[in-house]
Design an enzyme around this catalytic site. Structure first.
Site, PDB file in Angstrom:
ATOM      1  N   LYS A  23       0.823  -1.211   0.000  1.00  0.00           N
ATOM      2  CA  LYS A  23       0.000   0.000   0.000  1.00  0.00           C
ATOM      3  C   LYS A  23       0.858   1.263   0.000  1.00  0.00           C
ATOM      4  CE  LYS A  23      -2.059  -0.120   3.895  1.00  0.00           C
ATOM      5  NZ  LYS A  23      -1.827   0.962   4.812  1.00  0.00           N
ATOM      6  N   ARG A 169      10.913  -2.199  11.096  1.00  0.00           N
ATOM      7  CA  ARG A 169      10.065  -1.312  11.899  1.00  0.00           C
ATOM      8  C   ARG A 169       9.842  -1.921  13.267  1.00  0.00           C
ATOM      9  NH1 ARG A 169       4.861   0.193   8.343  1.00  0.00           N
ATOM     10  NH2 ARG A 169       3.856  -0.446  10.265  1.00  0.00           N
ATOM     11  N   ARG A 180      -1.943  -6.796  14.338  1.00  0.00           N
ATOM     12  CA  ARG A 180      -2.398  -5.836  13.333  1.00  0.00           C
ATOM     13  C   ARG A 180      -3.216  -6.510  12.238  1.00  0.00           C
ATOM     14  NH1 ARG A 180       3.072  -4.243  12.633  1.00  0.00           N
ATOM     15  NH2 ARG A 180       2.744  -3.411  10.565  1.00  0.00           N
TER      16      ARG A 180
END
Ligand code: ADP
Length: 225
Positions: A23, A169, A180
């Site tokens: 994305k 990350r 998530r």
């Protein structure tokens, strides 16, 4: 080169996709193609974390646990960003809305104009899990890279003049990623039906080479907007 028609066209896009669907990468390219800002709530939150503000510290705790920042806080952040002059002629929103409440907030914020298109960049869960394990993000400029092997911790950033290192990350640990993905299914996936019901949703297959996916995205956007 940007044609006059492209320069004048206002395009308001929302892009959805599981974590690791590509994305962010695709949204950056679409923003360049249509000369609109890429507004990523994840990037904005990570910038606040880097700035070390009190808000950033609180956001970091929530993000590292793989949880969601509150709808109120997110709405304030997005409303402020959309009011900036560079957003007057459209934008691509990445990471917002993420809950039904946020989608309703966005609709109220935009009023009649609304959005032009919601895109679901569809990549199955087993594929994204593998991708996230090798995702590395530049500490300085935020560009995403895929490490050639999941055990390689850092990748040098190749953006001209950056000189940063791309690292994993803090919220890409297996536990946070699982959380998530579960949140995406329970909180965000229902929004796809919500936009479909309004005739605003297109689904694009996100498995494949990034350039092919980009061409497909531009094709559906040009056909719809
Ligand atoms: P990912 O899609 O991989 O989770 P993002 O960069 O979009 O990555 O977001 C990272 C984190 O930032 C999220 O896990 C969440 O904690 C927070 N966040 C980003 N956007 C929102 C939002 N719209 N609502 C609530 N939290 C958000």
């Amino acid at each position: 080169m940007v044609s006059d028609a492209q320069a004048q066209r206002s395009i308001r896009l929302v892009i959805f996709g599981r974590q690791g669907a590509g994305k962010g990468t695709q949204a950056v390219e679409l923003a360049k193609h249509y000369s609109i800002p890429h507004i990523s709530t994840g990037d904005m939150l990570r910038a606040a974390v880097r700035d070390g503000t009190e808000f950033g510290l609180k956001a970091k705790e929530i993000m590292d646990r793989g949880e969601l920042v509150s709808d109120d806080v997110m709405l304030g952040m997005v409303a402020e960003r959309l009011s900036l002059p560079d957003a007057a002629n459209g934008w691509i929103l990445d990471g917002f809305p993420r809950t039904t409440q946020q989608a309703e907030d966005l609709r109220s914020l935009l009023g009649d104009a609304g959005i032009d298109l919601a895109i679901d960049l569809n990549v199955p869960e087993d594929v994204v899990v593998k991708r996230i394990a090798s995702r590395r993000v530049c500490e300085k400029c935020g560009t995403n890279y895929a490490a050639p092997d999941i055990n390689i911790p850092t990748v040098p950033c190749t953006v001209e003049g950056c000189g940063g290192q791309a690292v994993q990350r803090a919220d890409d640990t297996e536990e946070a990623v699982r959380k998530r993905l579960a949140l995406y299914e329970s909180q965000t996936a229902p929004l796809l039906d919500w936009y479909h019901g309004q005739g605003l949703l297109v689904i694009v297959d996100g498995v494949g080479a990034p350039t092919e996916v980009q061409a497909e995205l531009v094709g559906v956007i040009d056909a719809a907007v």
